[in-house]
Design an enzyme around this catalytic site. Structure first.
Site, PDB file in Angstrom:
ATOM      1  N   TYR A   1     -11.214 -15.360 -11.018  1.00 43.72           N
ATOM      2  CA  TYR A   1     -11.483 -15.707 -12.280  1.00 43.72           C
ATOM      3  C   TYR A   1     -10.799 -17.037 -12.647  1.00 43.72           C
ATOM      4  CZ  TYR A   1     -13.083 -11.029 -12.586  1.00 43.72           C
ATOM      5  OH  TYR A   1     -13.781  -9.880 -12.237  1.00 43.72           O
TER       6      TYR A   1
ATOM      7  N   ARG B   1      -0.980 -10.896 -12.306  1.00 42.52           N
ATOM      8  CA  ARG B   1      -1.758 -10.391 -11.305  1.00 42.52           C
ATOM      9  C   ARG B   1      -2.343 -11.495 -10.572  1.00 42.52           C
ATOM     10  NH1 ARG B   1      -6.329  -5.705  -9.821  1.00 42.52           N
ATOM     11  NH2 ARG B   1      -4.421  -4.552 -10.266  1.00 42.52           N
TER      12      ARG B   1
ATOM     13  N   ARG C   1      -9.084   4.277  -8.249  1.00 42.31           N
ATOM     14  CA  ARG C   1     -10.069   5.348  -8.349  1.00 42.31           C
ATOM     15  C   ARG C   1      -9.833   6.752  -8.279  1.00 42.31           C
ATOM     16  NH1 ARG C   1     -11.299   0.863  -5.373  1.00 42.31           N
ATOM     17  NH2 ARG C   1     -13.498  -0.086  -5.382  1.00 42.31           N
TER      18      ARG C   1
END
Length: 792
Positions: free
Chosen positions: A587, A635, A729
């Site tokens: 990003y 992050r 998940r």
């Protein structure tokens, strides 16, 4: 069938006896260049599990081996004047010479021909002489046969960072012993174990740089032995160290471990119109670091598999099956061995730890031995460690010490003014369910359910700082008052109905923006309605497919910085407890950091420090706008998985820069910067990045990636590989994953959501009242009890 084995070590001898046992009509010949009594090792180690495999394969030789073993259960770790002992490990040691003699005797008993003192310089000529139908190359790590056919076997050898030497001593160690000694040049470590009634192996290991600085490169054998005796004197109790490699001069006895893997294990020799298979086995095909005692184990298991494969009759199919099966098993063990090897290469990384945690980190270094494995082996050791860890965690969080041992996963953790009830974080996960950047009922249910599920911190998905910063039109934002109000509704629910904290992850999609929701084609550009994209440099995320992002101008950077500040202020107004700045996965901010995506020639490009300049400017602006009592994590992609991209060593430097800027934690992810990436996946595969950043950069970390059991979290937190674990998940599959895992490991002290806790307290009161009534009514008849109830 005629089979010739080149190399009379454990692999060749064991394969020969197994093949002969299964096929008495085969002619098996083992050719060895040394004499039967020659050996250049001391003792070898097997686990109890490996001994079980040997007993199944050949009971007579296994029985002889068992009778010759020295068995122990304990591991002792000596560090900073303390000894930490853990039991229940089940290891056996045997003299390498005795092992070879047992296998030689068994071969002779079965009719295997043993040929000694014959150096094989031409395997084709050897095959002709014996009319071989199969040649097995088990001539060791320096295999000449492998090198002569390197274009087929395609070996990949990687000399590692440490020097080590195999020594012996008459000091008898009653546990597998790891001893660590610090010198002015660096750390040395010893791996010691007893293998017969009077002798122990004593391996000394240190970094190559430390070895050279200590002058060992210039020392003769006796000088080096004297150096090691002085260094480890308190562990040797006056016993001398012995070398059995008198043929080596100077420092040649010190070895650099070569990590070896071959892409192919089978070749075919063209001999007089015949194609004779040549197959690798043991160290000729692969190596695994001695710190997990695996070299001989792998060799013997290769032999078991190859002997069994020959039962099928079809030689080509048999060898293909052998290669396929063993390559997978070797890969697993090499992965564990690499973790173990790298731990010993980086002892200094862990040297600031207290002895108890240092020893725990050592025990679990390969990621094969976990917290619950340790508990099964030695419950008292784990209970003591958990008590120490929980007391320290409570003290650091400003809480009273717990009354009983607490699994590390459920210890509290405090960052600035935010107290987390445990170490579990729900990872930010894109849901593609917003409308014009506004979150709604779906997000309330999604995040609320996970806040009720026992995790300490629930992170909302990447929330974009402007409309053109979104990944997709369905991604959330924080750039209008409506967005702030919608988020505040969810934050208020989490605070009012649970004891979890909630965080926001702010980001800008950069070149990965203006795309479809994942289920409509992940990373593909919108079919219509695309918006302009900016990145560090002009790029397409998917070459020839993605929309082209232009290089951001200085004016763009100032605007984007203001957008981050506005979103930060809105996040504070919404009541978020935690903020994370997204500088990973390709990003916008990540595109500045990675050399794969930053080709700028101004102050924001070039060196790593320059590439981090804009992300650090954004961080500084965000930190200034964010309440000082609330934490900020960052992050990062700790590995781009592409040649020329970010490496873990770079990630340590990136973490140091953000630490200096005031970051509280580094969230250690990897990849997704380039579609050319080749990540190596596996259980907890990104945890080593967190471990390295935490313990080298000296900043708390969040571990992510294939963490899916309480056992994983407990092991990671206890070993100091991370301070928090983000689980993705599993939380999608079960919002109450944390509470479920607490129940699964038998821990009853996990924090309950507020309304459940209130109900639990009411239930306990009712039970207490019922017990009191039963006590009061003891001895009364049913009629008397009924009368009392009627009286109220």
């Amino acid at each position: 069938m005629n089979i010739v084995c080149v190399g009379g070590g454990p692999a060749g001898l064991y394969f020969a006896l197994l093949a002969k046992k299964r096929h008495p009509d085969y002619r098996l010949t083992v050719v060895e260049r040394n004499r039967p009594s020659d050996t250049f090792g001391w003792g070898v180690v097997f686990s109890d599990q490996t001994l079980g495999h040997l007993a199944q394969a050949d009971e007579p030789s296994a029985r002889e081996i068992l009778q010759s073993f020295n068995h122990w259960d304990a591991i002792d770790v000596h560090f900073k004047g303390r000894t930490v002992t853990s039991g229940g490990h089940g290891f056996c040691g045997i003299a390498r010479k005795r092992l070879l003699n047992i296998l030689q005797e068994r071969c002779r008993a079965l009719g295997v021909e043993l040929v000694f003192e014959q150096d094989v310089r031409d395997e084709a000529e050897l095959a002709r002489r014996y009319q071989a139908d199969l040649v097995v190359a088990c001539d060791g790590v320096n295999s000449a046969i492998r090198q002569r056919h390197a274009e087929v076997f395609q070996p990949e050898a990687e000399p590692r960072l440490c020097r080590f030497v195999w020594l012996g001593t008459r000091k008898r160690f009653d546990a597998f012993t790891f001893a660590f000694e610090e010198t002015e040049h660096g750390w040395f470590q010893a791996h010691a174990y007893q293998y017969d009634g009077e002798t122990s192996t004593f391996i000394v290991e240190t970094l190559e740089s430390t070895w050279r600085a200590a002058g060992l490169e210039e020392m003769e054998q006796q000088q080096a032995l004297a150096f090691c005796e002085r260094l480890f004197a308190r562990h040797l109790d006056g016993h001398a160290l012995m070398a059995n490699a008198a043929h080596l001069r100077g420092s040649a006895m010190w070895i650099r471990f070569p990590r070896l893997a071959c892409r192919n294990w089978v070749h075919r020799l063209e001999l007089d119109g015949r194609r004779v298979p040549l197959v690798l086995m043991g160290d000729a095909a692969h190596t695994a670091h001695f710190s997990i005692g695996s070299g001989t184990k792998l060799a013997l298991e290769d032999a078991i598999e190859l002997a069994g494969a020959l039962d099928g009759g079809d030689m080509d199919a048999a060898l293909a099956r052998y290669q396929d099966l063993r390559m997978v098993e070797v890969l697993k063990l090499q992965s564990a061995a690499r973790n173990s090897m790298e731990w010993f290469e980086n002892v200094a990384r862990y040297s600031a730890m207290e002895a108890g945690q240092f020893a725990y980190s050592l025990l679990t270094r390969s990621q094969r031995l976990s917290h619950e494995n340790l508990r099964l082996r030695d419950p008292a050791y784990v209970a003591g460690f958990e008590r120490w860890f929980a007391e320290r965690a409570a003290r650091e969080a400003g809480l009273p010490p717990p009354q009983a041992p607490v699994p590390p996963m459920f210890t509290p953790y405090k960052v600035r003014g935010v107290l987390l009830k445990n170490r579990v974080v729900v990872s930010p996960m894109a849901q593609y369910s917003s409308e014009d950047g506004t979150v709604g009922d779906y997000h309330l249910a999604h995040l609320g359910a996970r806040a009720l599920g026992g995790a300490a911190l629930v992170m909302a998905e990447m929330t974009c700082v402007s409309a053109d910063a979104r990944i997709t039109p369905a991604c959330p934002g924080l750039y209008t008052p409506q967005h702030t109000a919608a988020w505040k509704r969810i934050v208020d629910f989490v605070h009012g109905s649970t004891d979890a904290k909630i965080g926001v992850q702010l980001g800008h999609a950069g070149a990965k923006g203006s795309t479809r929701a994942a289920w409509d084609g992940i990373d593909l550009p919108l079919e219509s309605g695309n918006w302009p994209l900016v990145a560090a440099s002009s790029q397409q995320y998917i070459e020839g497919v993605s929309q082209t992002a232009r290089a951001a101008t200085l004016e763009d950077l100032e605007r984007i910085k203001r957008d981050f500040v506005r979103a930060t202020e809105a996040a504070a107004d919404a009541g978020f407890d935690w903020l994370e700045l997204h500088c990973a996965h390709g990003y916008l901010l990540s595109s500045f950091i990675s050399p794969l995506t930053n080709r700028r020639s101004d102050a924001y490009g070039g060196s790593l420090k320059n590439r981090c300049r804009f992300p650090l400017e954004v961080f500084a602006a965000v930190r200034a706008a964010w309440p000082p009592d609330r934490p900020i994590s960052v992050r990062v992609s700790a590995h781009d998985w592409v040649e020329g991209g970010i490496l873990p060593s770079d990630a340590v430097e990136i973490a140091r820069l953000f630490k200096q800027a005031g970051a509280d934690m580094i969230d250690c992810s990897s990849g997704q910067v380039s579609k050319l990436e080749k990540p190596v996946f596996g259980r907890m595969f990104q945890t080593p990045f967190s471990d390295r950043i935490r313990n080298e950069a000296g900043i708390p970390t969040i571990a992510v990636g294939a963490i899916y059991e309480a056992d994983h979290v407990n092991s990671i937190i206890a070993a100091g590989r991370a301070d928090l674990c983000a689980v993705a998940r599993p939380h999608l599959a079960n919002p109450a994953w944390t509470l479920l895992e607490a129940a699964r490991i038998g821990y009853t002290g996990a924090a309950w959501p507020r309304q459940y806790r209130a109900g639990k307290l009411q239930l306990e009161r009712n039970l207490e009242r019922e017990r009191a009534l039963q006590a009061a009514n003891a001895g009364l008849s049913p009629q008397q009890v009924a009368a009392r109830l009627l009286e109220g």
